[in-house]
Design a protein around this motif. Structure first.
Motif, short mmCIF file in Angstrom:
data_model
loop_
_atom_site.label_atom_id
_atom_site.label_comp_id
_atom_site.label_asym_id
_atom_site.label_seq_id
_atom_site.Cartn_x
_atom_site.Cartn_y
_atom_site.Cartn_z
N VAL A 95 12.46 -20.93 -39.26
CA VAL A 95 12.43 -22.81 -40.37
C VAL A 95 13.54 -23.10 -38.58
CG1 VAL A 95 13.10 -24.08 -42.15
CG2 VAL A 95 12.61 -21.98 -41.73
N SER A 96 13.06 -24.90 -38.58
CA SER A 96 13.27 -24.88 -37.95
C SER A 96 13.57 -25.45 -36.31
CB SER A 96 15.41 -25.01 -38.02
OG SER A 96 15.30 -24.20 -37.11
N LYS A 97 12.69 -24.43 -35.71
CA LYS A 97 11.63 -25.00 -34.19
C LYS A 97 11.09 -25.74 -33.87
CE LYS A 97 13.70 -20.93 -32.93
NZ LYS A 97 14.94 -21.04 -32.07
N LYS A 98 10.89 -26.36 -32.90
CA LYS A 98 10.58 -28.20 -33.03
C LYS A 98 9.22 -27.88 -31.89
CE LYS A 98 14.17 -30.05 -34.48
NZ LYS A 98 16.09 -31.77 -34.16
N HIS A 99 8.81 -28.54 -31.67
CA HIS A 99 7.35 -28.15 -30.72
C HIS A 99 6.58 -29.60 -30.30
CE1 HIS A 99 3.60 -29.92 -33.15
NE2 HIS A 99 3.96 -29.16 -34.82
N PHE A 100 6.36 -30.02 -29.27
CA PHE A 100 5.47 -30.89 -28.41
C PHE A 100 4.83 -30.22 -28.41
CE2 PHE A 100 4.80 -33.66 -24.99
CZ PHE A 100 5.32 -35.03 -25.66
N ILE A 101 3.44 -31.52 -28.55
CA ILE A 101 1.33 -31.28 -28.10
C ILE A 101 1.69 -32.29 -27.25
CG2 ILE A 101 -0.13 -31.98 -28.41
CD1 ILE A 101 0.60 -30.29 -31.43
N ASN A 108 2.88 -25.24 -41.97
CA ASN A 108 2.84 -24.14 -42.07
C ASN A 108 3.77 -22.58 -41.61
OD1 ASN A 108 1.34 -25.64 -43.70
ND2 ASN A 108 -0.79 -24.64 -43.36
N TYR A 109 4.44 -22.55 -40.15
CA TYR A 109 5.03 -22.01 -40.17
C TYR A 109 6.38 -22.02 -39.77
CZ TYR A 109 0.82 -18.93 -40.80
OH TYR A 109 -0.32 -18.18 -41.08
N GLY A 110 6.88 -23.48 -39.85
CA GLY A 110 8.17 -23.91 -40.18
C GLY A 110 8.62 -24.21 -38.82
N TYR A 111 7.22 -24.79 -38.03
CA TYR A 111 7.86 -25.99 -36.85
C TYR A 111 7.77 -27.00 -36.85
CZ TYR A 111 6.93 -20.75 -34.70
OH TYR A 111 6.46 -19.61 -34.39
N ALA A 161 12.08 -30.61 -27.55
CA ALA A 161 11.45 -30.10 -28.28
C ALA A 161 12.13 -28.44 -28.05
CB ALA A 161 9.75 -29.04 -27.93
N ASP A 162 12.27 -27.39 -28.62
CA ASP A 162 11.91 -25.36 -28.33
C ASP A 162 10.89 -25.17 -27.38
OD1 ASP A 162 14.21 -25.02 -29.71
OD2 ASP A 162 12.70 -26.32 -31.17
N LEU A 210 5.66 -16.10 -30.63
CA LEU A 210 5.98 -17.14 -30.20
C LEU A 210 7.07 -17.02 -30.62
CD1 LEU A 210 6.10 -19.74 -29.12
CD2 LEU A 210 4.80 -20.47 -31.61
N ASN A 211 7.51 -16.62 -31.83
CA ASN A 211 9.48 -16.64 -32.25
C ASN A 211 9.90 -15.19 -31.65
OD1 ASN A 211 8.84 -18.58 -34.65
ND2 ASN A 211 8.50 -17.16 -35.74
N GLU A 212 9.27 -14.59 -30.84
CA GLU A 212 10.45 -13.57 -29.88
C GLU A 212 10.60 -14.24 -28.82
OE1 GLU A 212 7.29 -10.21 -29.32
OE2 GLU A 212 7.85 -9.57 -31.29
N GLU A 213 10.02 -14.94 -27.94
CA GLU A 213 9.74 -15.67 -27.10
C GLU A 213 10.91 -17.20 -26.88
OE1 GLU A 213 8.29 -15.10 -24.00
OE2 GLU A 213 7.45 -13.15 -24.82
#
Length: 211
Positions: free
Chosen positions: A3-9, A23-26, A35-36, A205-208
């Motif tokens: 949880v708590s990872k942030k994304h920019f589109i 839904n996957y915590g992003y 963003a992460d 993605l989480n691994e990266e």
């Protein structure tokens, strides 16, 4: 689930990407620096001149979008962000990492993929182009000889076809912190049959992100 990872589109929320990512915590943010990871979304082809080829007759591209996303890519890498590419986004990032593309292939919208550990599950895609991966790429999942054609253009502007037994569907570039997926995790977001596909992509993605 992380949880708590942030994304920019980049490229617009074309098919409901934020909903599936949530839904996957992003969490979506609207400033890239916050963003992460940065998501490059699907859409039109990219201009083949970006990888040194003339366009095949089937190719359609948007030069304005290409320019905007190349600038976004430079900014994202300058900020040290992890990158997720979906369909067109995967193809753009693959070219930025030194790969090229097969300019015309034929994949059904719903098909099986095989992972590097032997797992099989269903994916969905709408792409008529495909990754020709560059140095440092690791193919994590592929379709098995699904398309009857794989066209690229040579220096004389002629289209050539080659057989490809393992057609890349999910690729990582560890050195660049890239996860590339030819399919669309955001399509069929409530379909249970695609959950393994989505989980596979977001685990990579989480691994990266954890590096």
């Amino acid at each position: 689930m992380q949880v708590s990872k942030k994304h920019f589109i980049v490229g617009g929320s074309r098919y409901g990407e934020p909903r599936v990512l949530a839904n996957y915590g992003y969490e979506q943010v609207h400033v890239m620096a916050d963003a992460d990871f940065v998501v490059f979304t699907g859409g039109a082809d990219i201009n083949p001149t970006l990888y040194g080829e003339k366009p095949h007759q089937t190719v359609y591209f948007n030069e304005a979008r290409d320019r905007q996303e190349l600038e976004a890519y430079k900014l994202a890498t300058g900020l040290g962000k992890a990158l997720l590419g979906i369909c067109r986004g995967a193809q753009l990032l693959n070219v930025m990492a030194g790969g090229t593309l097969y300019q015309d292939i034929s994949h059904p919208s719903y098909h099986e993929v095989v992972t590097d550990t032997g797992e099989r599950f269903m994916s969905n895609s709408v792409h008529h182009q495909m990754l020709r991966v560059g140095k440092g790429a690791i193919i994590k999942a592929w379709a098995e000889n699904l398309s009857p054609n794989h066209f690229f253009m040579d220096g004389n502007e002629e289209a050539f076809h080659v057989d490809v037994e393992q057609e890349p569907e999910v690729v990582i570039y560890p050195e660049h912190r890239m996860v590339l997926v030819q399919g669309h995790p955001e399509f069929g977001h409530t379909e249970a049959g695609l959950e393994t596909f989505r989980q596979f992509v977001f685990n990579l993605l989480n691994e990266e992100l954890d590096k």
